[in-house]
Design a protein around this motif. Sequence first.
Motif, PDB file in Angstrom:
ATOM      1  N   TRP A 213       0.911  -1.286   0.078  1.00 59.56           N
ATOM      2  CA  TRP A 213       0.180   0.114  -0.052  1.00 59.56           C
ATOM      3  C   TRP A 213       0.841   1.238  -0.012  1.00 59.56           C
ATOM      4  CZ3 TRP A 213      -4.979   0.924  -0.770  1.00 59.56           C
ATOM      5  CH2 TRP A 213      -5.476   2.493  -0.405  1.00 59.56           C
TER       6      TRP A 213
ATOM      7  N   PRO B 245       0.236   4.647  -1.791  1.00 61.49           N
ATOM      8  CA  PRO B 245      -0.658   5.744  -2.151  1.00 61.49           C
ATOM      9  C   PRO B 245       0.058   6.709  -2.995  1.00 61.49           C
ATOM     10  CG  PRO B 245      -1.484   5.396   0.014  1.00 61.49           C
ATOM     11  CD  PRO B 245      -0.162   4.785  -0.066  1.00 61.49           C
TER      12      PRO B 245
ATOM     13  N   ARG C  22       2.926   6.573  -4.372  1.00 59.79           N
ATOM     14  CA  ARG C  22       3.335   6.165  -5.746  1.00 59.79           C
ATOM     15  C   ARG C  22       2.396   5.422  -6.374  1.00 59.79           C
ATOM     16  NH1 ARG C  22       8.633   2.889  -2.897  1.00 59.79           N
ATOM     17  NH2 ARG C  22       8.742   4.399  -1.520  1.00 59.79           N
TER      18      ARG C  22
ATOM     19  N   LEU D 291       1.238   0.531  19.897  1.00 57.23           N
ATOM     20  CA  LEU D 291       0.154  -0.146  19.314  1.00 57.23           C
ATOM     21  C   LEU D 291       0.897  -1.163  18.450  1.00 57.23           C
ATOM     22  CD1 LEU D 291      -0.976   3.609  18.589  1.00 57.23           C
ATOM     23  CD2 LEU D 291      -1.938   2.039  20.077  1.00 57.23           C
TER      24      LEU D 291
ATOM     25  N   GLY E 257      -2.475  -0.023  15.501  1.00 52.67           N
ATOM     26  CA  GLY E 257      -1.554   0.984  15.055  1.00 52.67           C
ATOM     27  C   GLY E 257      -1.909   1.289  13.490  1.00 52.67           C
ATOM     28  N   ASN E 258      -2.456   0.660  12.925  1.00 54.11           N
ATOM     29  CA  ASN E 258      -2.904   0.952  11.456  1.00 54.11           C
ATOM     30  C   ASN E 258      -1.742   1.313  10.778  1.00 54.11           C
ATOM     31  OD1 ASN E 258      -5.697   0.586  12.402  1.00 54.11           O
ATOM     32  ND2 ASN E 258      -5.724   2.794  13.047  1.00 54.11           N
ATOM     33  N   ALA E 259      -0.596   1.057  10.874  1.00 55.69           N
ATOM     34  CA  ALA E 259       0.448   1.303   9.662  1.00 55.69           C
ATOM     35  C   ALA E 259       0.073   0.452   8.627  1.00 55.69           C
ATOM     36  CB  ALA E 259       1.657   1.055  10.367  1.00 55.69           C
TER      37      ALA E 259
ATOM     38  N   ARG F 248       1.712  -1.324   6.491  1.00 61.13           N
ATOM     39  CA  ARG F 248       3.091  -2.142   5.888  1.00 61.13           C
ATOM     40  C   ARG F 248       2.982  -3.409   6.448  1.00 61.13           C
ATOM     41  NH1 ARG F 248       7.332  -2.016   9.448  1.00 61.13           N
ATOM     42  NH2 ARG F 248       8.960  -1.675   7.653  1.00 61.13           N
TER      43      ARG F 248
ATOM     44  N   ARG G 180      -2.286  -3.002  10.148  1.00 60.24           N
ATOM     45  CA  ARG G 180      -3.599  -2.420   9.744  1.00 60.24           C
ATOM     46  C   ARG G 180      -4.461  -3.771   9.334  1.00 60.24           C
ATOM     47  NH1 ARG G 180      -4.944   2.290   5.338  1.00 60.24           N
ATOM     48  NH2 ARG G 180      -3.565   3.371   6.875  1.00 60.24           N
TER      49      ARG G 180
ATOM     50  N   LEU H 254     -10.870   3.279   7.651  1.00 58.42           N
ATOM     51  CA  LEU H 254     -10.042   4.407   7.500  1.00 58.42           C
ATOM     52  C   LEU H 254     -10.269   5.074   6.115  1.00 58.42           C
ATOM     53  CD1 LEU H 254      -6.794   3.063   8.769  1.00 58.42           C
ATOM     54  CD2 LEU H 254      -7.761   4.875   9.729  1.00 58.42           C
TER      55      LEU H 254
ATOM     56  N   ALA I  32     -13.961   7.485   4.049  1.00 58.37           N
ATOM     57  CA  ALA I  32     -14.269   8.871   3.739  1.00 58.37           C
ATOM     58  C   ALA I  32     -13.796   9.420   2.425  1.00 58.37           C
ATOM     59  CB  ALA I  32     -13.674   9.756   4.986  1.00 58.37           C
ATOM     60  N   ALA I  33     -12.893   8.488   2.079  1.00 58.16           N
ATOM     61  CA  ALA I  33     -12.055   9.271   0.651  1.00 58.16           C
ATOM     62  C   ALA I  33     -13.077   9.121  -0.412  1.00 58.16           C
ATOM     63  CB  ALA I  33     -10.881   8.342   0.352  1.00 58.16           C
ATOM     64  N   ASP I  34     -12.862   9.885  -1.517  1.00 61.10           N
ATOM     65  CA  ASP I  34     -13.958  10.274  -2.326  1.00 61.10           C
ATOM     66  C   ASP I  34     -13.822   8.941  -3.438  1.00 61.10           C
ATOM     67  OD1 ASP I  34     -13.387  10.971  -5.418  1.00 61.10           O
ATOM     68  OD2 ASP I  34     -11.668  12.022  -4.194  1.00 61.10           O
TER      69      ASP I  34
END
Lengths: 284, 278
Positions: A52, A54, A56, A139, A221-223, A225, A235, A243, A246-248
């Motif tokens: 993940w 984004p 790049r 976390l 922690g939601n990292a 990787r 994550r 998470l 909410a993105a468009d």
Amino acid sequence: MSPTREYLYEKGFLFSAILSGSIVFLIFAFMLIMGLPLFKGNQVVALIKNDWLPARGVYGIYPMVVATLAISFFSLALAFPLSLGCAFFSGSIAPPRIARVFRKMIQIMTGIPTVIYGFVGIFLLVPIVREFTTSTSGLCIFSASLMLGIMISPTLILFFTDSLEAVPKSFLDAADALGATRVQKLLYVMVPQAKKGILAGLILALGRALGDTMVALMIAGNAARVPESLFDAARTLTAHIALVIAADYESFEFRSIFACGLVLYAFIALMVLGVRWIGMTNKR
Amino acid sequence: MKKQLVLMMVAGLMGCMFWTQGMVLAGSLDAFKNEKGTIKVAGGTAHIPVMKEAAKQIMTVNSDIQITIAGGGSGVGIKQVGEGLVDIGNSGRKPTDEEIAKYGLKPVQWAIDGVAIVINPKNIIRKLTGTQVKDIFAGKIDNWKQVGGEDKAVSLYTRDEASGTREVFWEKGLGKGEISSKANVVVSNGAMKTAVAQDPYAIGYVSVGHLDQSVAPVSFDGVEPTLESVKSGKYPIARGLYSMTKGEPKGLAKKLIGFLFSPEGQKIISEKGFIPVQ
């Protein structure tokens, strides 16, 4: 009851059954249709395989798949022996009065909302993990698995005790007549009889662990990787959905939600089939 | 059953909130009485909470007005309002002279969004340079002693992909530099404050309007993040929030933008963590 009423009741029940049964397929169809653009040109494979990043332009959910599997596996590895022990205690060894009180407590625990577990985790568990492990923030997979393990234990315990109690009394009397000790009776008579219930409990608990969002979102922690150790932030698929929602709508971030949904769906389906299969082969 | 009960309670509570707000704020909302129609809004995501709250209040006093709010980002907001697809376009930057000329846009700035770098109050560090901040968030500096603090690993906190705060910080604070993938991700300004307040070795960022005692702000290249320094333009990690119409604003769109400058509108803006401008 008059025949018409009888008929109406029957049809009513049938309707409820069809409705709730078809929801499973409707949800699957919805995700498939919404995720359809992903299936063009092998994007799905890339999406599940890639990292993940984004910034790049790479939107893979592989790190989330790994994190989800790791967290559910460790939480179950923790909860299973713990719950089995509790169930053995309250289902066979403990005096009936203590077992009853214990059971009431466990029943209350199943009803606690997951956000409370997450909250308790942040304030009690995370600071300890931060001080005593290599995790810099506390976390991490370890914290989340521990909390999740505690969260799914009540479900497991209730299932296990229920199935231990369902063992026919005549079997127990026979064991007593043969002079079996309490532990012998438990291990050689009750557990083999209760195997099916134990498996069913495992499926439900694993489903709860895979599908849980709040605990992972709050304390894993939601990292985004691939985690390298138990003490890395990670994550889960569900946290990723929460998470990114909410993105468009037109963004690739948003599209990845449907891949997450499909992967989760596939996991649950495979798991249920797998456990059922084990159950069937064991019976023969 | 339990869920239904909770839902009903939430609905009831929200009903109460609508009702009281409708009573208190009738003043500036009078302009919307006897109006009818729709307003379509699109663009910057940072604007959304303010726009939504404004829309809610307007639609509460007059249910004949329909306001729809979409995201899409600053570029989308400028493009869609320019092409006449929406009535109001929002952007987190001033549209370029080219864009203004091409579409005949009329932008107004109604707020400033400043982002402060925050750490746990127990941490002794109070200032960082731009380069240090960049290196910390990229993961190149991973121990507080490298910037003069305790010998403890830095724990990084960042925001989710859809966050407008993250966008400003990334653009102005990090110069579009990398944010380490090891960083923990939290979902709101509030969650960021809780996380940083809990973790003695944390570093993160929040909207300046959200700063309070629970976290310690760090000066950036010698400038303290305060409402004043953001307002005066001295503090660099900030941007203006703009709304624009194609040609002079008129009708409902004009009234909506006007509402943002009314006392109630300004109150919403500061409640959502931004600095209102006149």
